[in-house]
Design a protein around this motif. Structure first.
Motif, PDB file in Angstrom:
ATOM      1  N   PHE A 129      -5.309  13.436  -6.561  1.00 24.27           N
ATOM      2  CA  PHE A 129      -4.101  14.243  -6.709  1.00 24.27           C
ATOM      3  C   PHE A 129      -3.133  14.029  -5.549  1.00 24.27           C
ATOM      4  N   GLN A 130      -3.654  13.799  -4.344  1.00 24.62           N
ATOM      5  CA  GLN A 130      -2.785  13.477  -3.208  1.00 24.62           C
ATOM      6  C   GLN A 130      -2.061  12.153  -3.463  1.00 24.62           C
ATOM      7  N   ILE A 131      -2.773  11.178  -3.989  1.00 29.57           N
ATOM      8  CA  ILE A 131      -2.178   9.875  -4.282  1.00 29.57           C
ATOM      9  C   ILE A 131      -1.109  10.004  -5.364  1.00 29.57           C
ATOM     10  N   LEU A 132      -1.410  10.756  -6.410  1.00 25.02           N
ATOM     11  CA  LEU A 132      -0.411  10.962  -7.467  1.00 25.02           C
ATOM     12  C   LEU A 132       0.836  11.628  -6.905  1.00 25.02           C
ATOM     13  N   ASP A 133       0.655  12.557  -5.992  1.00 31.00           N
ATOM     14  CA  ASP A 133       1.787  13.201  -5.335  1.00 31.00           C
ATOM     15  C   ASP A 133       2.578  12.175  -4.520  1.00 31.00           C
ATOM     16  N   ASP A 134       1.866  11.301  -3.806  1.00 29.25           N
ATOM     17  CA  ASP A 134       2.524  10.244  -3.029  1.00 29.25           C
ATOM     18  C   ASP A 134       3.311   9.299  -3.936  1.00 29.25           C
ATOM     19  N   VAL A 135       2.737   8.952  -5.070  1.00 24.38           N
ATOM     20  CA  VAL A 135       3.393   8.026  -6.008  1.00 24.38           C
ATOM     21  C   VAL A 135       4.728   8.602  -6.486  1.00 24.38           C
ATOM     22  N   LYS A 136       4.763   9.897  -6.710  1.00 21.22           N
ATOM     23  CA  LYS A 136       6.015  10.545  -7.150  1.00 21.22           C
ATOM     24  C   LYS A 136       7.136  10.366  -6.128  1.00 21.22           C
ATOM     25  N   LYS A 137       6.784  10.226  -4.861  1.00 21.44           N
ATOM     26  CA  LYS A 137       7.766  10.131  -3.782  1.00 21.44           C
ATOM     27  C   LYS A 137       8.255   8.704  -3.529  1.00 21.44           C
ATOM     28  N   VAL A 138       7.630   7.722  -4.150  1.00 20.87           N
ATOM     29  CA  VAL A 138       7.998   6.320  -3.922  1.00 20.87           C
ATOM     30  C   VAL A 138       9.292   6.007  -4.671  1.00 20.87           C
ATOM     31  N   THR A 139      10.232   5.427  -3.958  1.00 22.99           N
ATOM     32  CA  THR A 139      11.527   5.101  -4.565  1.00 22.99           C
ATOM     33  C   THR A 139      11.437   3.779  -5.338  1.00 22.99           C
ATOM     34  N   PRO A 140      12.356   3.560  -6.284  1.00 29.20           N
ATOM     35  CA  PRO A 140      12.369   2.281  -7.013  1.00 29.20           C
ATOM     36  C   PRO A 140      12.461   1.070  -6.079  1.00 29.20           C
ATOM     37  N   ASP A 141      13.226   1.182  -4.991  1.00 29.91           N
ATOM     38  CA  ASP A 141      13.330   0.063  -4.047  1.00 29.91           C
ATOM     39  C   ASP A 141      11.995  -0.235  -3.393  1.00 29.91           C
ATOM     40  N   GLN A 142      11.214   0.795  -3.100  1.00 25.43           N
ATOM     41  CA  GLN A 142       9.897   0.579  -2.513  1.00 25.43           C
ATOM     42  C   GLN A 142       8.981  -0.149  -3.490  1.00 25.43           C
ATOM     43  N   TRP A 143       9.070   0.202  -4.773  1.00 28.77           N
ATOM     44  CA  TRP A 143       8.226  -0.468  -5.771  1.00 28.77           C
ATOM     45  C   TRP A 143       8.609  -1.931  -5.929  1.00 28.77           C
ATOM     46  N   ARG A 144       9.854  -2.293  -5.613  1.00 33.94           N
ATOM     47  CA  ARG A 144      10.306  -3.688  -5.737  1.00 33.94           C
ATOM     48  C   ARG A 144       9.857  -4.547  -4.560  1.00 33.94           C
ATOM     49  N   ASP A 145       9.462  -3.919  -3.471  1.00 35.48           N
ATOM     50  CA  ASP A 145       9.102  -4.644  -2.258  1.00 35.48           C
ATOM     51  C   ASP A 145       7.579  -4.850  -2.195  1.00 35.48           C
ATOM     52  N   PRO A 146       7.116  -6.099  -2.340  1.00 35.75           N
ATOM     53  CA  PRO A 146       5.674  -6.356  -2.305  1.00 35.75           C
ATOM     54  C   PRO A 146       4.985  -5.864  -1.032  1.00 35.75           C
ATOM     55  N   ASN A 147       5.696  -5.883   0.090  1.00 32.00           N
ATOM     56  CA  ASN A 147       5.111  -5.391   1.338  1.00 32.00           C
ATOM     57  C   ASN A 147       4.862  -3.885   1.267  1.00 32.00           C
ATOM     58  N   GLU A 148       5.777  -3.168   0.653  1.00 30.29           N
ATOM     59  CA  GLU A 148       5.607  -1.726   0.464  1.00 30.29           C
ATOM     60  C   GLU A 148       4.431  -1.451  -0.468  1.00 30.29           C
ATOM     61  N   VAL A 149       4.341  -2.221  -1.540  1.00 33.10           N
ATOM     62  CA  VAL A 149       3.255  -2.045  -2.503  1.00 33.10           C
ATOM     63  C   VAL A 149       1.911  -2.320  -1.825  1.00 33.10           C
ATOM     64  N   GLU A 150       1.869  -3.343  -0.989  1.00 31.72           N
ATOM     65  CA  GLU A 150       0.636  -3.647  -0.255  1.00 31.72           C
ATOM     66  C   GLU A 150       0.257  -2.481   0.658  1.00 31.72           C
ATOM     67  N   SER A 151       1.233  -1.950   1.357  1.00 31.11           N
ATOM     68  CA  SER A 151       0.984  -0.812   2.243  1.00 31.11           C
ATOM     69  C   SER A 151       0.489   0.397   1.453  1.00 31.11           C
ATOM     70  N   LEU A 152       1.107   0.659   0.313  1.00 31.87           N
ATOM     71  CA  LEU A 152       0.672   1.767  -0.535  1.00 31.87           C
ATOM     72  C   LEU A 152      -0.757   1.557  -1.027  1.00 31.87           C
ATOM     73  N   ALA A 153      -1.074   0.347  -1.447  1.00 27.19           N
ATOM     74  CA  ALA A 153      -2.417   0.050  -1.948  1.00 27.19           C
ATOM     75  C   ALA A 153      -3.461   0.299  -0.862  1.00 27.19           C
ATOM     76  N   LYS A 154      -3.166  -0.143   0.354  1.00 27.88           N
ATOM     77  CA  LYS A 154      -4.093   0.073   1.470  1.00 27.88           C
ATOM     78  C   LYS A 154      -4.253   1.567   1.749  1.00 27.88           C
TER      79      LYS A 154
END
Length: 112
Positions: free
Chosen positions: A24-49
């Motif tokens: 549930f914490q992760i789902l809450d975090d996902v809601k806060k991710v902006t479209p630009d962050q999802w477009r950036d592979p480095n951001e996605v890598e950081s989120l995955a970690k």
């Protein structure tokens, strides 16, 4: 009873058992991710970690890099990526049951 193959949906479910609060914490975090962050592979890598850490799952760096490459391939042409092609290229341990479950979350056709 035989063990579930590596990479299967059952293995994922077993790994996530008892991790309700973190999910549930992760789902809450996902809601806060902006479209630009999802477009950036480095951001996605950081989120995955970050998500793996929150779940307490040890994920080798190589697997994170593989995920980011698959994510980049899946999103480079918009929402029309072929699940079968991505799984064939990156998911050598994905069984048919898991593939079927993945496809449930991917829209068949999208309209602009």
């Amino acid at each position: 009873m035989a063990a579930a193959p590596s990479g299967s949906l059952d293995t994922l479910k077993n790994n996530l058992a008892g991790k309700r609060k973190a999910i549930f914490q992760i789902l809450d975090d996902v809601k806060k991710v902006t479209p630009d962050q999802w477009r950036d592979p480095n951001e996605v890598e950081s989120l995955a970690k970050n998500f793996a850490d929150k779940l307490g799952l040890p994920v080798p760096e190589q697997r994170i890099k593989q995920f980011v490459k698959a994510y980049s391939d899946a999103t480079k042409n918009g929402p029309n990526a072929s699940v079968d092609e991505i799984v064939k290229k990156y998911g050598k341990n994905v069984d048919d049951k898991t593939l079927k479950e993945i496809k449930k979350f991917v829209p068949k056709n999208t309209k602009d």
